[in-house]
Enzyme design. Structure first.
Site, PDB file in Angstrom:
ATOM      1  N   HIS A 503      -1.761   1.690  14.873  1.00  0.00           N
ATOM      2  CA  HIS A 503      -0.951   2.024  13.697  1.00  0.00           C
ATOM      3  C   HIS A 503      -0.207   0.787  13.187  1.00  0.00           C
ATOM      4  CE1 HIS A 503      -0.713   6.536  15.090  1.00  0.00           C
ATOM      5  NE2 HIS A 503      -1.941   6.129  14.822  1.00  0.00           N
TER       6      HIS A 503
HETATM    7  C1  LIG Z   1      -9.186   3.237  16.241  1.00  0.00           C
HETATM    8  C2  LIG Z   1      -8.112   3.737  15.313  1.00  0.00           C
HETATM    9  C3  LIG Z   1      -7.531   4.988  15.541  1.00  0.00           C
HETATM   10  C4  LIG Z   1      -6.543   5.467  14.678  1.00  0.00           C
HETATM   11  N1  LIG Z   1      -6.120   6.763  14.800  1.00  0.00           N
HETATM   12  C5  LIG Z   1      -5.364   7.305  13.812  1.00  0.00           C
HETATM   13  C6  LIG Z   1      -5.111   8.701  13.762  1.00  0.00           C
HETATM   14  O1  LIG Z   1      -5.598   9.492  14.578  1.00  0.00           O
HETATM   15  N2  LIG Z   1      -4.324   9.174  12.754  1.00  0.00           N
HETATM   16  C7  LIG Z   1      -3.775   8.347  11.811  1.00  0.00           C
HETATM   17  O2  LIG Z   1      -3.035   8.832  10.959  1.00  0.00           O
HETATM   18  N3  LIG Z   1      -4.024   7.025  11.828  1.00  0.00           N
HETATM   19  C8  LIG Z   1      -4.826   6.490  12.774  1.00  0.00           C
HETATM   20  N4  LIG Z   1      -5.137   5.165  12.743  1.00  0.00           N
HETATM   21  C9  LIG Z   1      -4.466   4.298  11.748  1.00  0.00           C
HETATM   22  C10 LIG Z   1      -4.996   4.447  10.323  1.00  0.00           C
HETATM   23  O3  LIG Z   1      -6.381   4.689  10.324  1.00  0.00           O
HETATM   24  C11 LIG Z   1      -4.641   3.168   9.551  1.00  0.00           C
HETATM   25  O4  LIG Z   1      -3.238   3.008   9.573  1.00  0.00           O
HETATM   26  C12 LIG Z   1      -5.091   3.212   8.104  1.00  0.00           C
HETATM   27  O5  LIG Z   1      -6.462   3.498   8.048  1.00  0.00           O
HETATM   28  C13 LIG Z   1      -4.810   1.875   7.410  1.00  0.00           C
HETATM   29  O6  LIG Z   1      -5.190   1.986   6.064  1.00  0.00           O
HETATM   30  P1  LIG Z   1      -5.132   0.744   5.065  1.00  0.00           P
HETATM   31  O7  LIG Z   1      -5.600   1.246   3.750  1.00  0.00           O
HETATM   32  O8  LIG Z   1      -3.816   0.090   5.145  1.00  0.00           O
HETATM   33  O9  LIG Z   1      -6.189  -0.302   5.656  1.00  0.00           O
HETATM   34  P2  LIG Z   1      -7.731  -0.075   5.979  1.00  0.00           P
HETATM   35  O10 LIG Z   1      -8.078   1.351   5.988  1.00  0.00           O
HETATM   36  O11 LIG Z   1      -8.021  -0.881   7.189  1.00  0.00           O
HETATM   37  O12 LIG Z   1      -8.463  -0.707   4.720  1.00  0.00           O
HETATM   38  C14 LIG Z   1      -8.592  -2.081   4.497  1.00  0.00           C
HETATM   39  C15 LIG Z   1      -9.992  -2.321   3.934  1.00  0.00           C
HETATM   40  O13 LIG Z   1     -10.034  -3.624   3.370  1.00  0.00           O
HETATM   41  C16 LIG Z   1     -11.264  -4.237   3.696  1.00  0.00           C
HETATM   42  N5  LIG Z   1     -11.040  -5.687   3.619  1.00  0.00           N
HETATM   43  C17 LIG Z   1     -10.225  -6.437   4.395  1.00  0.00           C
HETATM   44  N6  LIG Z   1     -10.293  -7.729   4.017  1.00  0.00           N
HETATM   45  C18 LIG Z   1     -11.162  -7.793   2.970  1.00  0.00           C
HETATM   46  C19 LIG Z   1     -11.662  -8.853   2.156  1.00  0.00           C
HETATM   47  N7  LIG Z   1     -11.277 -10.126   2.340  1.00  0.00           N
HETATM   48  N8  LIG Z   1     -12.559  -8.544   1.183  1.00  0.00           N
HETATM   49  C20 LIG Z   1     -12.967  -7.263   0.982  1.00  0.00           C
HETATM   50  N9  LIG Z   1     -12.542  -6.229   1.740  1.00  0.00           N
HETATM   51  C21 LIG Z   1     -11.640  -6.491   2.712  1.00  0.00           C
HETATM   52  C22 LIG Z   1     -11.568  -3.718   5.093  1.00  0.00           C
HETATM   53  O14 LIG Z   1     -12.937  -3.821   5.391  1.00  0.00           O
HETATM   54  C23 LIG Z   1     -11.075  -2.270   5.009  1.00  0.00           C
HETATM   55  O15 LIG Z   1     -12.086  -1.379   4.613  1.00  0.00           O
HETATM   56  C24 LIG Z   1      -6.096   4.647  13.597  1.00  0.00           C
HETATM   57  C25 LIG Z   1      -6.678   3.398  13.373  1.00  0.00           C
HETATM   58  C26 LIG Z   1      -7.688   2.944  14.204  1.00  0.00           C
HETATM   59  C27 LIG Z   1      -8.309   1.590  13.930  1.00  0.00           C
END
Ligand SMILES: Cc1cc2nc3c(=O)[nH]c(=O)nc-3n(C[C@H](O)[C@H](O)[C@H](O)COP(=O)(O)OP(=O)(O)OC[C@H]3O[C@@H](n4cnc5c(N)ncnc54)[C@H](O)[C@@H]3O)c2cc1C
Length: 561
Positions: A503
């Site tokens: 997280h």
């Molecule tokens: C293993 C795991 C278990 C988890 N379990 C839970 C759970 O049960 N419940 C819950 O609520 N949360 C959970 N989480 C946390 C939650 O999934 C994350 O907090 C959330 O997905 C983050 O979202 P975000 O949009 O900030 O980033 P992300 O969803 O990581 O999105 C970022 C995106 O940007 C892309 N990206 C990065 N750099 C570049 C670039 N230079 N060019 C183009 N694209 C790029 C990446 O590929 C990615 O797709 C978990 C996370 C993980 C990894």
């Protein structure tokens, strides 16, 4: 015909138009016409909104903005559709332990010596995660300065598409009852709300145990207005400084396709924006690669400085997770988190179970091994000992606790100038004593649950809790040194055996790097909308609020147009 007739006629017509409007939008998950490989893209593209990162927030944002503007999503990973490791609940560990170059999971080890993972796939973290879905507390929403009505509508928009009620079979039910026996009261039943006590939360796994990711939110998109490019790695955001202007203006981005060819995407006009949704690791990293960050650090990497911004990469935080594995004498369901105990002292208790889950829990890919002589090396040895002792399998469950906040924070620094490389990330787990206290209290609740009457049929009577603690202390759950006393002192146990619950957040905090409307301070035409903007992790688990924020800000931005 009176005024009333015309009013009714108008309302009916609007209803019909809205129905067909919505109907025309609907494209289904795997068959989106707007998903394309970046290598098919022309050298130059022009859009109203360029979203960097098709992750958990990025997909919700893109679907919303496409209702009334043209949208380009640049995602460095591939499609989640057709990948059984992403789709099936049973493959949770296989998915995150896949360390191949094109894996949806990019592993990294923080400078704290803790194994971690970040998403590299459309849908982002929602394509890797354990699926648990729970909203932020009312206090969190208020302190974020968000509009409560729009927050509620945005959560509901997400829930309608990708959230389900979990089955709550025997093992999860025993954990629920154990939590109640341990005093985590009251029982709040099934709820998405953040309520003190024990509750069953939502999940993005459906009744066939199939995952629904944020990529499914693109079903809301207007297919005529959106293009999602896969395997499009953004290398940098470009800025210009017109004569007489004091602020640099984000004008476009440079991205690389799968075969290494560079393309440019530009804002279509002065109302257009670039929106960084690359996650808590990717967004601060890309800001720095684009010249916004601590000046000396950028210069050390040969990056021309666009704006000196010392707060970029600061405030990185990861909620520490500590856990105990409990081998089960009887068969149990494969389950990821379904029930949560929300304590008043800031510790959240969750649980997972399965036929071979304890082995998966302790396993790590060979690439993640280290030469650190202080890290324990005994996974197989410990498991073998447990195995012999039980003369059974290592089926069972894990009861884990995550602390609220956290208060302890660290920082992110570039390792290289390649956007594909992991930066250095330091989380400083338990630097603040309050975090450690929360962990200790949470561990005490876990021990009470294991010793509860409700839980008795899911543990071997001759395996005391102390043996479970010893097993964790003697296993390479991380690369941190073990201290004498970790087995008998819960504070030392927390510090030595800390893991991530994935997280992590921060690096581009509201008030430090972005304004409350998520515009990057000191430049024009650029916002950041993702988990990197959070000061603390919302609710018990963040994904609900990350998806909500994408929808929420999409609505706000459209309202401003
Ligand atoms: C293993 C795991 C278990 C988890 N379990 C839970 C759970 O049960 N419940 C819950 O609520 N949360 C959970 N989480 C946390 C939650 O999934 C994350 O907090 C959330 O997905 C983050 O979202 P975000 O949009 O900030 O980033 P992300 O969803 O990581 O999105 C970022 C995106 O940007 C892309 N990206 C990065 N750099 C570049 C670039 N230079 N060019 C183009 N694209 C790029 C990446 O590929 C990615 O797709 C978990 C996370 C993980 C990894």
């Amino acid at each position: 015909m009176g005024l009333r007739w015309w009013r009714n006629f108008g309302a009916a017509l609007a209803g019909v138009l809205l129905f067909f409007h919505g109907f025309c939008y609907s494209e289904k998950g795997p068959n989106y016409s707007f998903l394309q490989e970046a290598k098919q893209a022309p050298p130059n593209l022009y859009y109203d909104y360029i979203i960097i990162g098709g992750g958990t927030s990025g997909c919700a944002l893109a679907a919303t903005l496409s209702q009334n503007a043209t949208v380009l999503v640049l995602e460095r990973g591939g499609s989640p559709y057709g990948n059984p490791k992403i789709r099936n609940l049973d493959s949770f560990f296989a998915n995150i332990l896949d360390n191949s170059p094109l894996s949806p999971s990019q592993s990294f080890i923080s400078e704290d010596g803790v194994f971690n993972n970040r998403a590299r796939v459309l849908g982002g973290g929602s394509a890797l995660n354990a699926g648990f879905y729970s909203r932020a507390s009312a206090g969190y929403v208020k302190s974020s300065g968000w509009d409560e009505r729009l927050v509620k509508e945005s959560y509901e928009w997400v829930e309608k598409k990708v959230v389900f009620k979990p089955p709550m079979l025997q093992w999860q039910s025993a954990v629920r009852d154990g939590l109640l026996e341990a005093g985590v009261l009251p029982y709040n039943g099934f709820s998405y709300e953040h309520l003190y006590g024990t509750k069953v939360g939502g999940t993005i796994f459906d009744h066939q145990d199939h995952r629904h990711t944020a990529a499914d939110l693109l079903e809301y998109a207007n297919p005529k207005n959106i293009v999602v490019l896969l395997h499009a790695t953004v290398e940098k955001i470009e800025f210009r400084l017109p004569d007489g202007e004091s602020k640099p203006i984000a004008s476009g981005v440079i991205f690389r396709d799968e075969v290494g060819v560079r393309h440019n995407a530009y804002r279509r006009d002065s109302k257009s924006e670039i929106i960084l949704s690359a996650g808590a690791i990717g967004s601060p990293q890309l800001l720095m690669l684009s010249g916004i960050g601590p000046e000396a650090h950028l210069k050390a990497h040969g990056i021309p400085v666009i704006l000196e911004q010392p707060m970029v990469g600061q405030g990185m935080a990861d909620n520490p997770m500590n856990a105990l594995p409990i081998p089960s004498p009887r068969p149990i369901e494969n389950s990821l988190a379904q029930v949560v105990g929300i304590t008043t002292f800031g510790s959240y208790i969750e649980a997972i179970s399965g036929s071979d889950i304890i082995r998966s829990w302790f396993h790590r890919p060979p690439e993640q091994s280290s030469n650190d002589s202080t890290a324990p090396k005994g996974t197989e040895k410990t498991l073998k000992a447990m195995h012999t002792m039980m003369k059974a399998t290592v089926r069972g469950g894990i009861i884990l606790e995550k602390i609220k906040g956290p208060i302890s924070t660290g920082h992110l620094k570039l390792r290289t100038t390649n956007p594909e490389d992991n930066p250095y990330v330091t989380f400083n787990y338990f630097k603040e004593p309050e975090d450690l206290q929360r962990c200790v209290e949470g561990m005490r609740i876990i021990i009470k649950v294991i010793n509860s009457k409700a839980f008795s049929k899911f543990r071997f009577p001759h395996i005391p809790v102390q043996l479970l603690i010893d097993m964790v202390v003697n296993s390479p759950v991380n690369l941190r040194p073990r201290h004498v006393g970790a087995s008998i002192n819960l504070e030392q146990f927390c510090i030595d055996t800390v893991r991530t619950i994935w997280h992590y957040h921060g690096g581009c905090h509201v008030g430090r790097v972005v304004e409350p409307d998520y515009k990057v301070i000191g430049v024009d035409g650029l916002r950041i909308i993702d988990g990197s903007t959070f000061n603390h992790s919302p609710g018990t688990n963040p994904q609900a609020t990350v998806m909500m924020l994408g929808r929420y800000m999409g609505e706000k931005i459209l309202g401003e147009r």
